[in-house]
Design a protein around this motif. Structure first.
Motif, PDB file in Angstrom:
ATOM      1  N   LEU A  42      -2.346   2.817  23.184  1.00  0.00           N
ATOM      2  CA  LEU A  42      -1.256   4.121  23.487  1.00  0.00           C
ATOM      3  C   LEU A  42       0.122   3.710  23.428  1.00  0.00           C
ATOM      4  O   LEU A  42       1.075   4.190  22.811  1.00  0.00           O
ATOM      5  CB  LEU A  42      -1.713   4.537  24.231  1.00  0.00           C
ATOM      6  N   ARG A  43       0.051   2.325  24.179  1.00  0.00           N
ATOM      7  CA  ARG A  43       1.658   1.781  24.980  1.00  0.00           C
ATOM      8  C   ARG A  43       2.705   1.643  23.430  1.00  0.00           C
ATOM      9  O   ARG A  43       3.335   2.373  22.936  1.00  0.00           O
ATOM     10  CB  ARG A  43       1.908   0.329  25.407  1.00  0.00           C
ATOM     11  N   GLN A  44       1.489   1.018  22.342  1.00  0.00           N
ATOM     12  CA  GLN A  44       2.112   0.713  20.596  1.00  0.00           C
ATOM     13  C   GLN A  44       2.686   1.929  20.817  1.00  0.00           C
ATOM     14  O   GLN A  44       3.324   2.082  19.625  1.00  0.00           O
ATOM     15  CB  GLN A  44       0.721  -0.305  20.622  1.00  0.00           C
ATOM     16  N   GLY A  45       1.626   2.665  20.208  1.00  0.00           N
ATOM     17  CA  GLY A  45       1.671   4.234  19.903  1.00  0.00           C
ATOM     18  C   GLY A  45       2.994   4.739  20.729  1.00  0.00           C
ATOM     19  O   GLY A  45       3.846   5.606  19.427  1.00  0.00           O
ATOM     20  N   ILE A  46       3.062   4.835  21.076  1.00  0.00           N
ATOM     21  CA  ILE A  46       4.241   5.268  22.166  1.00  0.00           C
ATOM     22  C   ILE A  46       5.233   4.881  21.637  1.00  0.00           C
ATOM     23  O   ILE A  46       6.736   5.389  21.235  1.00  0.00           O
ATOM     24  CB  ILE A  46       4.084   5.512  23.075  1.00  0.00           C
ATOM     25  N   ASP A  47       5.888   3.510  21.312  1.00  0.00           N
ATOM     26  CA  ASP A  47       7.047   3.027  21.114  1.00  0.00           C
ATOM     27  C   ASP A  47       7.014   2.882  19.551  1.00  0.00           C
ATOM     28  O   ASP A  47       8.002   3.131  19.192  1.00  0.00           O
ATOM     29  CB  ASP A  47       6.557   1.331  21.008  1.00  0.00           C
ATOM     30  N   MET A  48       5.795   3.107  18.306  1.00  0.00           N
ATOM     31  CA  MET A  48       6.777   3.140  18.137  1.00  0.00           C
ATOM     32  C   MET A  48       6.886   4.846  17.390  1.00  0.00           C
ATOM     33  O   MET A  48       7.631   5.127  15.937  1.00  0.00           O
ATOM     34  CB  MET A  48       4.981   2.739  16.796  1.00  0.00           C
ATOM     35  N   VAL A  49       6.416   5.961  17.996  1.00  0.00           N
ATOM     36  CA  VAL A  49       6.806   6.682  17.980  1.00  0.00           C
ATOM     37  C   VAL A  49       8.246   6.757  18.518  1.00  0.00           C
ATOM     38  O   VAL A  49       9.086   7.621  17.379  1.00  0.00           O
ATOM     39  CB  VAL A  49       6.026   7.395  18.569  1.00  0.00           C
ATOM     40  N   CYS A  50       8.075   5.828  19.244  1.00  0.00           N
ATOM     41  CA  CYS A  50      10.561   6.083  19.568  1.00  0.00           C
ATOM     42  C   CYS A  50      10.772   5.831  18.386  1.00  0.00           C
ATOM     43  O   CYS A  50      12.028   5.795  18.367  1.00  0.00           O
ATOM     44  CB  CYS A  50       9.802   5.497  21.127  1.00  0.00           C
ATOM     45  N   SER A  51      10.479   4.540  18.237  1.00  0.00           N
ATOM     46  CA  SER A  51      11.608   3.917  17.251  1.00  0.00           C
ATOM     47  C   SER A  51      11.719   4.604  15.965  1.00  0.00           C
ATOM     48  O   SER A  51      12.757   4.456  15.617  1.00  0.00           O
ATOM     49  CB  SER A  51      10.917   2.211  16.443  1.00  0.00           C
ATOM     50  N   ALA A  52      10.248   5.651  15.000  1.00  0.00           N
ATOM     51  CA  ALA A  52      10.417   5.682  14.005  1.00  0.00           C
ATOM     52  C   ALA A  52      11.483   7.244  14.162  1.00  0.00           C
ATOM     53  O   ALA A  52      12.678   7.199  13.358  1.00  0.00           O
ATOM     54  CB  ALA A  52       9.430   6.533  13.876  1.00  0.00           C
ATOM     55  N   LEU A  53      11.220   8.092  15.615  1.00  0.00           N
ATOM     56  CA  LEU A  53      11.822   8.997  15.497  1.00  0.00           C
ATOM     57  C   LEU A  53      13.676   8.548  16.037  1.00  0.00           C
ATOM     58  O   LEU A  53      14.844   9.378  15.449  1.00  0.00           O
ATOM     59  CB  LEU A  53      11.824  10.395  16.753  1.00  0.00           C
ATOM     60  N   TRP A  54      13.899   7.713  16.751  1.00  0.00           N
ATOM     61  CA  TRP A  54      15.203   7.096  16.464  1.00  0.00           C
ATOM     62  C   TRP A  54      15.704   6.687  15.043  1.00  0.00           C
ATOM     63  O   TRP A  54      16.982   6.891  15.469  1.00  0.00           O
ATOM     64  CB  TRP A  54      15.217   5.737  18.025  1.00  0.00           C
ATOM     65  N   ASP A  55      15.451   6.324  14.854  1.00  0.00           N
ATOM     66  CA  ASP A  55      15.747   6.249  13.159  1.00  0.00           C
ATOM     67  C   ASP A  55      16.312   6.628  12.527  1.00  0.00           C
ATOM     68  O   ASP A  55      16.942   7.123  12.251  1.00  0.00           O
ATOM     69  CB  ASP A  55      14.717   5.209  12.151  1.00  0.00           C
ATOM     70  N   LEU A  56      15.197   8.472  12.764  1.00  0.00           N
ATOM     71  CA  LEU A  56      15.656   9.641  11.880  1.00  0.00           C
ATOM     72  C   LEU A  56      16.779  10.390  12.989  1.00  0.00           C
ATOM     73  O   LEU A  56      18.165  10.464  12.154  1.00  0.00           O
ATOM     74  CB  LEU A  56      14.727  10.271  12.608  1.00  0.00           C
ATOM     75  N   GLN A  57      16.638   9.952  13.822  1.00  0.00           N
ATOM     76  CA  GLN A  57      18.002  10.367  15.119  1.00  0.00           C
ATOM     77  C   GLN A  57      19.877   9.928  14.412  1.00  0.00           C
ATOM     78  O   GLN A  57      20.185  10.514  14.327  1.00  0.00           O
ATOM     79  CB  GLN A  57      17.712   9.986  16.266  1.00  0.00           C
ATOM     80  N   LEU A  58      19.383   8.034  14.097  1.00  0.00           N
ATOM     81  CA  LEU A  58      20.418   7.883  13.520  1.00  0.00           C
ATOM     82  C   LEU A  58      21.234   8.208  11.772  1.00  0.00           C
ATOM     83  O   LEU A  58      22.322   8.228  12.117  1.00  0.00           O
ATOM     84  CB  LEU A  58      20.338   6.159  13.756  1.00  0.00           C
ATOM     85  N   ARG A  59      20.321   7.942  12.171  1.00  0.00           N
ATOM     86  CA  ARG A  59      20.619   8.811  10.250  1.00  0.00           C
ATOM     87  C   ARG A  59      21.197  10.412   9.695  1.00  0.00           C
ATOM     88  O   ARG A  59      21.172  11.078   9.350  1.00  0.00           O
ATOM     89  CB  ARG A  59      19.050   8.341   8.990  1.00  0.00           C
ATOM     90  N   GLY A  60      19.920  11.207  10.746  1.00  0.00           N
ATOM     91  CA  GLY A  60      20.565  12.901  11.173  1.00  0.00           C
ATOM     92  C   GLY A  60      19.202  13.306  10.881  1.00  0.00           C
ATOM     93  O   GLY A  60      18.556  12.191  11.096  1.00  0.00           O
ATOM     94  N   ARG A  61      18.875  15.075  10.334  1.00  0.00           N
ATOM     95  CA  ARG A  61      17.859  15.326  10.352  1.00  0.00           C
ATOM     96  C   ARG A  61      17.632  14.801   8.945  1.00  0.00           C
ATOM     97  O   ARG A  61      17.478  14.041   8.327  1.00  0.00           O
ATOM     98  CB  ARG A  61      18.582  16.871  10.358  1.00  0.00           C
ATOM     99  N   SER A  62      16.032  14.793   8.977  1.00  0.00           N
ATOM    100  CA  SER A  62      14.707  14.155   8.432  1.00  0.00           C
ATOM    101  C   SER A  62      14.531  15.033   7.452  1.00  0.00           C
ATOM    102  O   SER A  62      13.683  16.658   8.240  1.00  0.00           O
ATOM    103  CB  SER A  62      14.418  13.523   8.260  1.00  0.00           C
ATOM    104  N   ASP A  63      14.576  15.832   6.357  1.00  0.00           N
ATOM    105  CA  ASP A  63      14.293  17.170   5.297  1.00  0.00           C
ATOM    106  C   ASP A  63      12.765  16.541   4.565  1.00  0.00           C
ATOM    107  O   ASP A  63      12.691  17.727   3.787  1.00  0.00           O
ATOM    108  CB  ASP A  63      15.431  18.104   4.787  1.00  0.00           C
ATOM    109  N   GLN A  64      12.026  15.482   5.005  1.00  0.00           N
ATOM    110  CA  GLN A  64      10.315  15.099   4.275  1.00  0.00           C
ATOM    111  C   GLN A  64       9.226  16.243   5.175  1.00  0.00           C
ATOM    112  O   GLN A  64       9.717  16.880   5.766  1.00  0.00           O
ATOM    113  CB  GLN A  64      10.154  13.992   4.768  1.00  0.00           C
ATOM    114  N   GLY A  65       8.815  16.207   4.232  1.00  0.00           N
ATOM    115  CA  GLY A  65       7.733  16.786   3.955  1.00  0.00           C
ATOM    116  C   GLY A  65       8.038  18.527   4.468  1.00  0.00           C
ATOM    117  O   GLY A  65       7.323  19.611   4.549  1.00  0.00           O
TER     118      GLY A  65
END
Length: 678
Positions: A655-678
């Motif tokens: 669970l800790r690993q998963g939370i950290d991965m979600v935070c990292s992935a969303l942070w990367d998107l935050q730095l690049r701006g809104r993702s229009d994927q999906g």
């Protein structure tokens, strides 16, 4: 060879006496204060009975206090020594510790670090000191000057000796350096650097002892103490000793037991003995602690040099404090909770919520029958007659949940709090009578209702007319008790606090409790409900969240990242409450900028992020832990672990690993701006 038994034998001297004489030889300056105290010890009828010493940190207050205590001991006086850092939470605790003064004219009370219990001052001079035996003496030493009304009281003019301690003269400073073993050829360099500050002089002497002549390369600056401390810290025997010093710098006070818990792989006994022997450490019956200047220097160094180690040590210490909170009696547990909050003193939310003033201090007491009408009048005058009737109702139903806050100065009730334990299912009458409780129960039903053996706790009332629901001594005590109760409880499904100024408390409680958007109304007032689901966020994880939000002075990007990660955690925790999810701070981020429906877009984005974690075989279990915890409706983490088919420890790791991965992935998107994927 025979021994002449008639030879005269010199009288023996105790080790304590030898230590006293050694300290006396090393003591310099403060002649006026020593002379005034000596006159009191001789029962001079013109001498003061109470001595109030004040001055900035490092000016030598503790050294003078120890010297006066030694003098009193040598005069065969009965000594009681207290450290203001460890005085209990009420005047009764202080009075019990110093009870000898009431019937022993030879008693002497010495209180060092008085600034840490300054809230007792008015009570002391109005209620405590007038009752001590004639001839008993009191020495108070702290950073703050006495209250003006005390020093100006003509009744105290002859009985009170007030002295503000300043730097030593050059001649006194030279004697202090000589007493500490500094060679004459090095004295001038140390004096140029340290001036007349006793702490700086003592530390400079210690550095010179370890590296003779090094002062020739020093230059005076505003960083004098920092330079000296760095010099001393650089001489630690090993990395293990440095780690022990870092524990002592973070903890309010350090015992051998705490040191062992923080550094379980090391020999705490040897390290604790080393700590106690350092020139900048103070030892008390409660453990040892460094001088404030040293503490902040060590903490700043560790935070800059090894931020991950800094946070890891906080986690170890908080885990030990949590163990103590759960195992100690309730009143002692509240004291440990204060030490836990001190550990988070660099966090802005803690600094904002916990504000201690000099006057108007309070102590919490159980509600007494004679207090009932007083608190009802308080409620009517502050929140209106409708609220007052609800206070009367709940006192009738759950009187044990109410406590009052009494002024230490006067003993009068100045505030009160009321806690309600609501079982599952609740009494229908309670729901019908109180709109706030009805809204709280409706929120539970809309998320995850308590099981039949669980309950919810609602801090229903917190009324302090003088400072209504703003940070104050009342909220200090109240929050300590609320969190200690949550840590010790078994079966508490959710903890809730009802507050009127939702905008203020949403900011102050960020990362600790969540404003779930519920707005019940009583009379002409609207209230907010701040909630923690202890099934989804056990107390240990709650502490982790607090640590993750720590406001340390690092780069702006790192601070923003910590705030962002905290918002991700809160949003995951609120996944099944549409109302709470719609209040997520992420909705104002670049993740969903310009989205037609930001709430729907954020839910879809987070769902995609979790699903993508499962596309890698190495992290598929992290996705399973996330889904079981936040998306599947599992009422507790234990249930989530069972749904994921994992042992609890394995589940927590993934669970800790998963939370950290979600935070990292969303942070990367935050730095690049809104993702229009999906």
């Amino acid at each position: 060879m025979s021994i002449d038994s008639r030879r005269e034998v010199a009288p023996s001297r105790s080790l304590g006496e030898r230590l006293r004489l050694a300290r006396a030889r090393a003591f310099v300056g403060r002649e006026e204060q020593v002379a005034a105290f000596s006159a009191a010890l001789r029962n001079d009828p013109t001498a003061a009975l109470v001595f109030y010493l004040h001055g900035p940190g490092g000016v030598g207050k503790s050294t003078l206090v120890r010297h006066l205590a030694d003098e009193a001991r040598h005069a065969n006086r009965l000594i009681t020594e207290l450290d203001g850092r460890f005085v209990g939470r009420s005047p009764d605790d202080f009075e019990q510790a110093a009870h000898a003064l009431f019937d022993r004219p030879d008693a002497v009370l010495v209180v060092d670090s008085f600034e840490h219990c300054q809230w007792l001052e008015t009570w002391l001079w109005q209620r405590f000191l007038p009752r001590i035996a004639d001839g008993a003496l009191v020495v108070l030493a702290g950073r703050q000057a006495p209250a003006i009304e005390w020093a100006a009281d003509p009744g105290w003019a002859a009985a009170l000796h007030v002295a503000e301690l300043g730097p030593l003269s050059e001649e006194q400073a030279r004697r202090l350096l000589a007493a500490n073993g500094v060679q004459p050829e090095n004295t001038d360099a140390l004096l140029r650097f340290a001036g007349g500050n006793p702490l700086a002089l003592s530390l400079a002497a210690a550095v010179d002892s370890a590296s003779p002549g090094s002062a020739q390369e020093w230059s005076p600056s505003a960083e004098t103490l920092g330079t000296l401390i760095v010099g001393l810290i650089g001489e630690v025997p090993s990395p293990d000793h440095r780690r022990a010093l870092e524990v002592a710098a973070q903890a309010y006070n350090t015992t051998e037991q705490l040191l062992q818990a923080a550094l379980p792989e090391l020999d705490a006994h040897e390290l604790f003995a080393w700590l106690r022997g350092l020139p900048f450490m103070e030892s008390t019956a409660h453990g040892c602690y460094p001088h404030d200047a040293v503490r902040e220097s060590v903490v700043a160094d560790l935070r800059w040099r090894a931020p991950e180690a800094f946070q890891a040590m906080k986690r170890r210490l908080s885990a030990e404090y949590l163990r103590q909170i759960r195992e100690l009696p309730e009143q002692q547990a509240l004291g440990v909770m204060s030490q836990l909050y001190y550990l988070f003193r660099d966090q802005k939310n803690i600094r904002d919520v916990f504000r201690w003033g000099r006057t108007g201090q309070v102590q919490d007491d159980p509600l007494r029958p004679e207090d009932v009408e007083t608190v009802i009048r308080m409620a009517a005058g502050t929140e209106g007659p409708e609220s007052a009737e609800l206070v009367r109702y709940w006192i009738g139903k759950q009187p044990a949940g109410f406590s009052v806050y009494r002024s230490i100065d006067t003993g009068e009730v100045v505030a009160f709090g009321g806690r309600i334990d609501l079982p599952a299912p609740p009494d229908p009458e309670d729901i019908a009578v109180d709109p706030v409780v009805a809204a709280a129960w409706e929120h539970c039903l809309s998320t995850t209702p308590p099981a039949p053996d669980e309950y919810i706790t609602i801090t229903r009332f917190l009324i302090y007319p003088e400072a209504y629901q703003v940070p104050s001594p009342v909220t200090n005590l109240h929050h300590s008790r609320v969190q200690a109760t949550a840590a010790r409880s078994r079966g508490m499904a959710q903890g809730m606090i009802v507050l009127h100024d939702t905008e203020l408390w949403a900011r102050l409680l960020r990362g600790a409790l969540t404003d779930v958007g519920v707005r019940p109304r009583v009379g002409d007032r609207t209230y907010g409900l701040f909630v923690t689901d202890w099934r989804q966020v056990p107390f240990e994880m709650w502490l982790d969240n607090i640590l993750a939000a720590t406001d340390v002075p690092v780069a702006t990007t790192q601070t923003a990242r910590a705030d962002f990660d905290q918002s991700v955690r809160e949003t995951l925790q609120n996944w099944r409450s549409r109302r709470a999810f719609a209040l997520s701070d992420l909705l104002t981020s670049r993740l969903v900028a310009d989205a037609d429906d930001p709430v729907a877009e954020l839910r879809a984005l987070m769902q995609r992020t979790v699903d993508e974690i499962g596309q890698d075989a190495r992290t598929i279990k992290a996705r399973e832990a996330l889904v079981a915890t936040y998306f599947s409706g599992a009422p507790t983490q234990e249930a989530a672990a069972r749904r994921a088919g994992m042992s609890f420890s394995t589940y927590r790791r993934h669970l800790r690993q998963g939370i950290d991965m979600v935070c990292s992935a969303l942070w990367d998107l935050q730095l690049r701006g809104r993702s229009d994927q999906g």
